[in-house]
Each structure stands twice: as structure tokens, then as C-alpha cells.
Design an enzyme around this catalytic site. Structure first.
Site, mmCIF file in Angstrom:
data_model
loop_
_atom_site.group_PDB
_atom_site.id
_atom_site.type_symbol
_atom_site.label_atom_id
_atom_site.label_comp_id
_atom_site.label_asym_id
_atom_site.label_seq_id
_atom_site.Cartn_x
_atom_site.Cartn_y
_atom_site.Cartn_z
ATOM 1 N N SER A 77 22.241 49.550 16.350
ATOM 2 C CA SER A 77 20.820 50.535 17.172
ATOM 3 C C SER A 77 21.245 51.020 15.121
ATOM 4 O O SER A 77 21.916 52.418 15.448
ATOM 5 C CB SER A 77 20.320 51.026 18.141
ATOM 6 N N ARG B 201 4.591 17.229 6.545
ATOM 7 C CA ARG B 201 5.835 17.585 5.123
ATOM 8 C C ARG B 201 6.256 18.302 5.820
ATOM 9 O O ARG B 201 7.595 19.469 5.451
ATOM 10 C CB ARG B 201 4.284 17.975 3.809
ATOM 11 N N HIS C 284 16.457 34.073 41.798
ATOM 12 C CA HIS C 284 15.763 34.855 41.791
ATOM 13 C C HIS C 284 16.112 35.747 41.872
ATOM 14 O O HIS C 284 15.371 36.919 42.554
ATOM 15 C CB HIS C 284 14.597 34.180 43.678
ATOM 16 N N GLN D 251 -3.084 0.385 9.106
ATOM 17 C CA GLN D 251 -2.649 0.928 7.778
ATOM 18 C C GLN D 251 -0.844 1.681 7.753
ATOM 19 O O GLN D 251 -0.381 1.670 6.823
ATOM 20 C CB GLN D 251 -3.553 1.524 6.371
ATOM 21 N N THR E 241 1.494 -1.307 0.227
ATOM 22 C CA THR E 241 0.150 -0.298 -0.025
ATOM 23 C C THR E 241 1.272 1.273 0.230
ATOM 24 O O THR E 241 2.149 0.766 0.073
ATOM 25 C CB THR E 241 -1.115 -0.487 1.607
#
Length: 460
Positions: free
Chosen positions: A297, A346, A172, A249, A123
Site C-alpha cells: 500500500s 480477429r 453461507h 459459404q 472461395t
């Protein structure tokens, strides 16, 4: 068309701005690659049948000419691809187009009698799942894993180079027990290699058992053949994959999800590193080397921005979202099959592509970084209160029940100097001379435990 003109009309940045990634992955995850692997699987199946199945038709073939049959896949090129796509325009079925293409080539070679055995008992999913498995196997082996290992090795090299560079840690966001640059990089090197190991341990599986996974068609034609063992032999010996004996399948795609989840975990460790580097740069623990002609920048000329690490973050997000979408979709199929997995698969190359781009961005960011040892020393020298931990721990050794509260009252929320610490340590008559001397001579820069030695742990 120039590269710039090409980039201006592409839809996905992996095809344009990041086209070097496309160049490295297209042999594995493009439409061309998928068709190429389909041809490979079909030819290997024909070869397998010739070599392993008794048949009056197959026995006509001279096995010494097998190299001519294998050349159909070995010599596959864009000419072959174009012919298959032309056939597909009529058949509207991609795998059938491959079958017809091979049949045409066999006819031209004078092997007309073999045409009926092309795709026999198969198949489309027998061909597709094995093709995707090959794509994943070699895409990982040849491209993603080498880059990931190169990056992990680079981080490990940084760890070795900076094993002695003491640094004020932050838990922290607050000053905490000092560590070293080297040890913190070693932690990441270890995490990256662990993620890589998990991905390498995933078995890339494939099935080859017909329309609903029961060998029905091929068993009808050849009822005396043990097709379960034959399928296993084909998948493992001829394709180099791991046989999945129980499917509908479709192959269940579970291993694909494990790979994608592994890449996503690697990506998450990568973005954790990116954020840390961004913060260290903002704290001036790392300096960025200005590149001549480069603009930081459009309005602030002084800036050298950590954009590579920021770009890496963005590409990690893209890769992870695709990994998550595929991991959520691929394991689900209505009853014995629906086609939604086909469209989803895909996009696997995109998950790999954005991950590779993220790694490249981080590596390019590191190239511009150097350790700012002066800033490291300055910050350590301003935070003598971090020595409250070893002092209260030493007092606990001598049975002082309120050691923690004593040091808390002395240091919490206060700016403590070297003299304050020394004076307090010298006043601790309960300590032995040796232990008192240890505390008096301790500095934030020396209070790093085994950090230097942890860098020496060997990675697998």
C-alpha cells in the site's frame, strides 16, 4: 525503443504490461499467424491437387520436387509477410494477396504452369476457415492447454500436500462441517481437469466446398471427381482437421463457440477459486509471504494485499466478455454469408490471452501463500457447536424423533464449549458405550469424514 517505452504506447495490456502473453500467443493468433496459415492452406491445397487430381498441367510437375513447393509455407517469415501486405495494399483483399504472392514465388521457381491451380475452386472462406481452425488447434495444443494443465496439476499438488490440514468449512459464510485444505483444493483440481477435458473433446472442424458450399466451381472444371470425399480427404489428411460436410459459404463456427464456452467455464472455475483464496486470506487461513522491496500500500506499510487473485479476477472478466461476445456473434450469418464474422474472429486471441494472464496471476498468487495451521486449529477449537450435526445424526440412528430440534435448542446461536459437548454426549444413555465414546472423543478437527481419502482420487 526500450520495453518501458514500448509499453507506454501500446493500446492493449496484452501488448504492453502483459507482453509475455503476447509473445507466447503471437505465433498463433496475430495477423502474421493468420497470413502464415493462409499460405500453409493454399500450399497444401496445391500439393493435394498435384497428388490426387488427374490433369495434363499438374502431371508436368515432378512430385519428387514437392519439398520445394512446401518450402513456400515452411520457410514463411516476416519478409514473406511484408510482401503479402504490400500486395494487399493494392488488391484490398487479404486472401487474394496470398494467392498472388504464391503465384509470384512459383514463377520465380520456374513453376509458372502451376499458377492457375493456386486457389482453384476456392472461395476466400475455404482458406480462412481452415486457417482459423489451424490457429485454434495449435494455439490450444501448444499454449493454452499446457498452461491450464500445469495449473490444474499445481492445485492437485497443493491438495496432496495439505490432505491432513483440517479447516473449519463455511456455508453461507457461517461455520459449517469441517473439511481439509487438501480436499477443497482437490475439488478445484477435479473441476479444472473436467473443464480441460471438455475443451479437448471439441472437434475442430473445417469446410472446403466453394462459394456457397456446393462444390460448384471445382465440379464444373472436374465433373468426374467425387469432390465431397476429396474435400474430406484434404481437410482431414492434409490439414489434420475434422471435415464439416454441410455449410453455406462459411463454416458455421459452432465448434469455435464450444471452445470459447469451454474456456469461459474454465475461467469461471478459476475466478471461484480466486474469490475463495481472497476470503481465506482475509480470514488468515493463508499467510502471504512478503517479498523484499514489494509495496502493498502506498500509505499503509504493514499491508500484503492479495492482488494477484484480484488481478486474475479482472483478467477473467475480460476473457469471458470476449468469449461471450464471440459466442453470441459467430453462429449468426445472414443467409449464405455476411462478413461480420471476419472482424469478430480477429479477437479470438484476446480471449485466450486474458485467460492465460488470469492463470498466471493466480499461480503467482499461490507462490506467495502458505497455510496458517495455527489459525486453522484456533478457529476449529472455537466452534464446537459444529458437532451438533454428528450428535443429532447419531441420535437419529437410535430412533430419537426430535434429535434435530434437541440439538438446535442446545447449540443454535450460542457459543458452545468443548465441555458442553462432552457433558451432553456423556448424558446420552440411549447410546451404546462405543457410540457414546465416539462422540465424547470427537473434536471439530477430527470431524472431517473421508476428506483425507477424497484427496487420493486420481484425476484423468
Amino acid at each position: 525503443m526500450t520495453r518501458q517505452e514500448f509499453e507506454s504506447i501500446t493500446l492493449c495490456p496484452l501488448d504492453g504490461r502483459y507482453s509475455s502473453i503476447m509473445d507466447s500467443l503471437s505465433e498463433y493468433f496475430s495477423e502474421y499467424a493468420l497470413v502464415k496459415y493462409r499460405v500453409f492452406v493454399e500450399i497444401q491445397w496445391l500439393k493435394f491437387l498435384i497428388e490426387n487430381v488427374e490433369s495434363d498441367i499438374l502431371s508436368k510437375f515432378n512430385k519428387e520436387e514437392m519439398n520445394k513447393i512446401e518450402a513456400i509455407s515452411k520457410d514463411f517469415d516476416y519478409d514473406s509477410f511484408a510482401k503479402i501486405k504490400n500486395i494487399e495494399a493494392t488488391t484490398r483483399h487479404d486472401v487474394k494477396a496470398v494467392e498472388y504472392f504464391i503465384g509470384n514465388v512459383l514463377k520465380d521457381m520456374g513453376y509458372d504452369y502451376l499458377i492457375s491451380f493456386v486457389h482453384i475452386g476456392c472461395t476466400s472462406e475455404d482458406i480462412n476457415n481452415t486457417s482459423y481452425a489451424c490457429m485454434l488447434k495449435y494455439g490450444l495444443k501448444d499454449v493454452w492447454l499446457p498452461k491450464a494443465k500445469e495449473f490444474a496439476s499445481l492445485i492437485d499438488d497443493w491438495a496432496t500436500a495439505h490432505r491432513d490440514d483440517a479447516m473449519l468449512a463455511h456455508t453461507h459464510g457461517q461455520p459449517a462441517t469441517p473439511t481439509t485444505i487438501g480436499k477443497e483444493f482437490k475439488v478445484y483440481a477435479y473441476r479444472f481437469m473436467s473443464s480441460i477435458e471438455n475443451i479437448e473433446n471439441v472437434q475442430i472442424k473445417a469446410k472446403f466446398n466453394g462459394a456457397t458450399g456446393n462444390y460448384s466451381a471445382i465440379l464444373t472444371a472436374f465433373p468426374h471427381v467425387d469432390w465431397q470425399n476429396m474435400a474430406k480427404k484434404f481437410v482431414e489428411d492434409y490439414l489434420g482437421l475434422v471435415f464439416n460436410p454441410l455449410t453455406t459459404q462459411i463454416e458455421s463456427h459452432d465448434y469455435t463457440c464450444h471452445i470459447l464456452d469451454g474456456i469461459r467455464h474454465f475461467n469461471n472455475v478459476l475466478v471461484d477459486f480466486d474469490v475463495d483464496m481472497w476470503l481465506y486470506i482475509s480470514m488468515e487461513y493463508f499467510k502471504q509471504i512478503p517479498v523484499k522491496g514489494e509495496v502493498g500500500s502506498s500509505t499503509m506499510p504493514h499491508k500484503v494485499n492479495p492482488i494477484r487473485f484480484e488481478n486474475s479476477e479482472a483478467n477473467v472478466d475480460m476473457s469471458n466478455h470476449i468469449c461471450i461476445a464471440l459466442s453470441n456473434k459467430l453462429p449468426k450469418s445472414r443467409m449464405q454469408r455476411d462478413l461480420s464474422d471476419s472482424s469478430s474472429q480477429r479477437n479470438i486471441g484476446l480471449a485466450f490471452g486474458y485467460s492465460l494472464q488470469a492463470i498466471n496471476e493466480t499461480m503467482n498468487g499461490l507462490v506467495k501463500c502458505i497455510v496458517n495451521k495455527e489459525k486453522l486449529a484456533s478457529d476449529l477449537n472455537e466452534k464446537w457447536e459444529v458437532l451438533a450435526e454428528p450428535i443429532q445424526t447419531m441420535l437419529r440412528k437410535y430412533g430419537v424423533p426430535d434429535a434435530y430440534d434437541t440439538l438446535k435448542a442446545l447449540t443454535r446461536g450460542k457459543s458452545i464449549s468443548k465441555e458442553d459437548i462432552i457433558q451432553f454426549a456423556e448424558s446420552l444413555d440411549i447410546l451404546s458405550d462405543e457410540d457414546r465414546k465416539t462422540l465424547v472423543h470427537m473434536t471439530p478437527a477430527s470431524y472431517i469424514g473421508k476428506a483425507k481419502h477424497l484427496v487420493d482420487i486420481k484425476l484423468k
